[in-house]
Design an enzyme around this catalytic site. Structure first.
Site: not given
Ligand code: ASP
Length: 305
Positions: A172, A200, A202-203, A223-224, A226
């Protein structure tokens, strides 16, 4: 005065995971991406153009899980998400589950500028990209052998894998900036989770969760993990703490990332900027690929805590 910060993902990033050569590659990747944004801001360009340029550079670098080098989904394809927001007028654009688009962040910007919508998904978003002649690339362009091995290892299971949990490559990318005109912008782009199924999301493409910008508070890119960032509405929560509770940028980021997210088990981090020249880079994981710059100072790049 202007500022810019970027991230290339957060997670279990330990010094033992990276060789000295690898670390240099990551730092160089961060450095050239932030400079793409700085060049624009220096010549009085907008925060919107600067975050677009920085995220485009990170998407084009296979070290990061966005654009080229995105992780594989359950079907062995690359399904990418991105979003962008302009703090000046709260205009926003986002795309989810797009395949083949070279730079999803540019498509998110097209959604913002050329349609009356905020979020488009899959084939509809790709149709818009074709309509405006955005570049497409073949699966070979997006292929990365490390990502492929990650997927092969778990593709026959129900497991999904965050690019940054216990792995040596992390994912990300995002950017936030404040330009000379005092306007903020934020952008985020990702390939999501390895072996993800069922489209799927994410955020990252969700305005308010993974990305938010308002000139009356701040610009945030997350980032993290999600699912947790969605549940905690991380980016907007940081903006609200500033706007309604009078928190400083750093206080707001710390409350959300180091307390609220931790309580629900959400791992990751944020980069954020306000209109007063402050930048915050806050994460609750072992590391976060990051770089920041304030006019008149040096570019700072960092990986570990
Ligand atoms: N936030 C991203 C997701 O969940 C993944 C990431 O930040 O590495 O898709």
């Amino acid at each position: 005065m202007f500022t810019i910060a970027i991230h290339g993902g957060a997670g279990t990033i330990l010094p033992s995971d990276l060789t000295a050569e690898k670390e240099i590659l990551y730092r160089n990747g961060l450095d050239s991406a932030i400079r793409a944004g700085i060049n624009i801001l220096e010549s009085k360009g907008t925060a919107m153009d600067a975050v677009t340029a920085a995220v485009t550079a990170l998407e084009n670098n296979p070290l990061f899980n966005a654009g080229k080098g995105s992780v594989f989904n359950h079907l062995g394809r690359h399904e990418m998400d991105a979003s962008i927001m302009d703090g000046k007028n709260l205009a926003a654009g986002a795309v989810t589950c797009v395949t083949g688009v070279k730079n999803p962040v540019q498509l998110a910007r097209l959604v913002m500028e050329k349609t009356e919508h905020v979020m488009l998904c899959g084939s509809g978003a790709e149709e818009l990209a074709h309509q405006f002649k955005l570049p497409f690339e073949s699966p070979e362009y997006f292929f990365d052998s490390f990502r492929h091995d990650q997927w092969i290892a778990i593709r026959d299971s129900e497991a999904t894998q965050l690019d940054h949990s216990g792995e040596k490559k992390f994912g990300t990318v995002g950017a936030v900036a404040c330009d000379m005109h005092g306007n903020l912008a934020a952008a985020t782009s990702t390939g999501g989770m390895t072996n993800k199924k069922y489209n799927r999301i994410g955020d990252t493409p969700v305005i308010g969760a993974g990305t938010y910008a308002s000139d009356s508070s701040c610009a945030v890119s997350c980032t993290g993990h999600g699912e947790f960032f969605l549940r905690a509405v991380v980016a907007y929560d940081i903006a609200c703490l500033m706007q309604y509770k009078g928190c400083s940028l750093e206080e707001a980021c710390r409350i959300v990332v180091l307390d609220k997210l931790v309580k629900i088990g959400g791992e990751g981090g944020v980069i954020a900027a306000d209109t007063k020249g402050n930048i915050s880079l806050v994460f609750n994981s072992a590391g976060m690929y990051r770089a920041s710059f304030k006019a008149g100072e040096m570019v700072q790049t960092a990986i570990y805590r």
